[in-house]
Design an enzyme around this catalytic site. Structure first.
Site, PDB file in Angstrom:
ATOM      1  N   ASP A  11      49.631  53.096  -3.198  1.00 14.94           N
ATOM      2  CA  ASP A  11      49.494  54.405  -3.357  1.00 14.94           C
ATOM      3  C   ASP A  11      48.323  53.780  -4.574  1.00 14.94           C
ATOM      4  OD1 ASP A  11      49.928  56.540  -5.512  1.00 14.94           O
ATOM      5  OD2 ASP A  11      51.100  55.542  -6.843  1.00 14.94           O
ATOM      6  N   ASP A  13      47.192  54.842  -8.109  1.00 16.13           N
ATOM      7  CA  ASP A  13      47.158  55.223  -9.220  1.00 16.13           C
ATOM      8  C   ASP A  13      48.517  54.643 -10.152  1.00 16.13           C
ATOM      9  OD1 ASP A  13      44.536  56.168 -10.084  1.00 16.13           O
ATOM     10  OD2 ASP A  13      45.515  57.889  -9.645  1.00 16.13           O
ATOM     11  N   TYR A  22      45.045  61.216 -15.226  1.00  9.47           N
ATOM     12  CA  TYR A  22      43.936  61.714 -14.285  1.00  9.47           C
ATOM     13  C   TYR A  22      42.921  60.690 -14.405  1.00  9.47           C
ATOM     14  CZ  TYR A  22      47.154  65.831 -14.156  1.00  9.47           C
ATOM     15  OH  TYR A  22      48.293  66.375 -14.400  1.00  9.47           O
ATOM     16  N   ASP A 136      54.129  53.865  -7.416  1.00  3.40           N
ATOM     17  CA  ASP A 136      54.671  53.334  -8.725  1.00  3.40           C
ATOM     18  C   ASP A 136      56.199  54.679  -8.917  1.00  3.40           C
ATOM     19  OD1 ASP A 136      52.803  55.089  -8.919  1.00  3.40           O
ATOM     20  OD2 ASP A 136      52.886  54.429 -11.032  1.00  3.40           O
TER      21      ASP A 136
HETATM   22 MG    MG Z   1      51.344  56.605  -8.542  1.00  4.62          MG
END
Ligand code: MG
Ligand code: ZN
Length: 183
Positions: A11, A13, A22, A136
């Protein structure tokens, strides 16, 4: 028989970069602690590196696909300077409820659906039994589970984790670097 490749599905972010709501500007992008070293380690262990990221901010109209690609190209160049090659990146710009125009679809790519991962598995002949997914959020884990990725890793460097971690999660680590160090 052709030998299959092992891979790490990352992933973005909260795993590669610090979580910013964002995120779409280069100036707001910051790698998580020792992320570069961690990616190098995974690569030198023979894993292909993939990024799979929900980017509903595009569908919501907060930023554009061009903004996403600008940031992505900058990040890839940065990694390349350190000898790190990301084999492919998949992103989902959709949102079933909040998406605008063409982005308002109940797609197969937005995690927790597995579309981005299964596409990469087929395209790059990935051995799911020897592959890893790192996220996460539980939606990352769920997508990995649906795609039959054997090793599902949650990190604490992004969104706050729920108090109850489902048994589908193999390990919880502080961040990508502490996971890589554990290999
Ligand atoms: Mg993430
Ligand atoms: Zn999608």
């Amino acid at each position: 028989m052709i030998k299959k490749n092992k891979a790490v599905f990352l992933d973005r972010d909260g795993v590669i970069n610090k979580e910013v709501n964002y995120l779409h500007k280069i100036k707001d992008f910051e790698f998580t602690e020792n992320c570069i070293e961690a990616l190098k380690m995974l690569q030198s262990n023979g894993y292909l590196l993939f990024i799979i990221t929900n980017q509903a901010g595009i569908g919501r109209g907060y930023y554009t696909e061009v903004d996403f690609h600008t940031l992505t190209n900058w990040m890839l160049l940065k990694l390349k300077k350190h000898g790190i090659n990301i084999t492919d990146i998949q992103f989902c710009p959709h949102h079933a409820k909040e998406g605008k125009g063409v982005y308002k679809i109940d797609c197969e790519c937005r995690k927790p659906k597995a579309g981005m991962i299964t596409h990469l598995i087929e395209r790059y002949n990935i051995d799911v039994q020897n592959s890893i997914l790192i996220g996460d959020k539980l939606s990352d884990i769920e997508a990995g589970k649906v795609a039959n990725i054997k090793n599902l890793i949650l990190v604490q460097s992004g969104h706050e984790l729920p108090s109850i971690i489902p048994s589908s999660v193999n390990e919880v680590h502080e961040n990508l670097a502490s996971f890589a160090a554990s290999l």
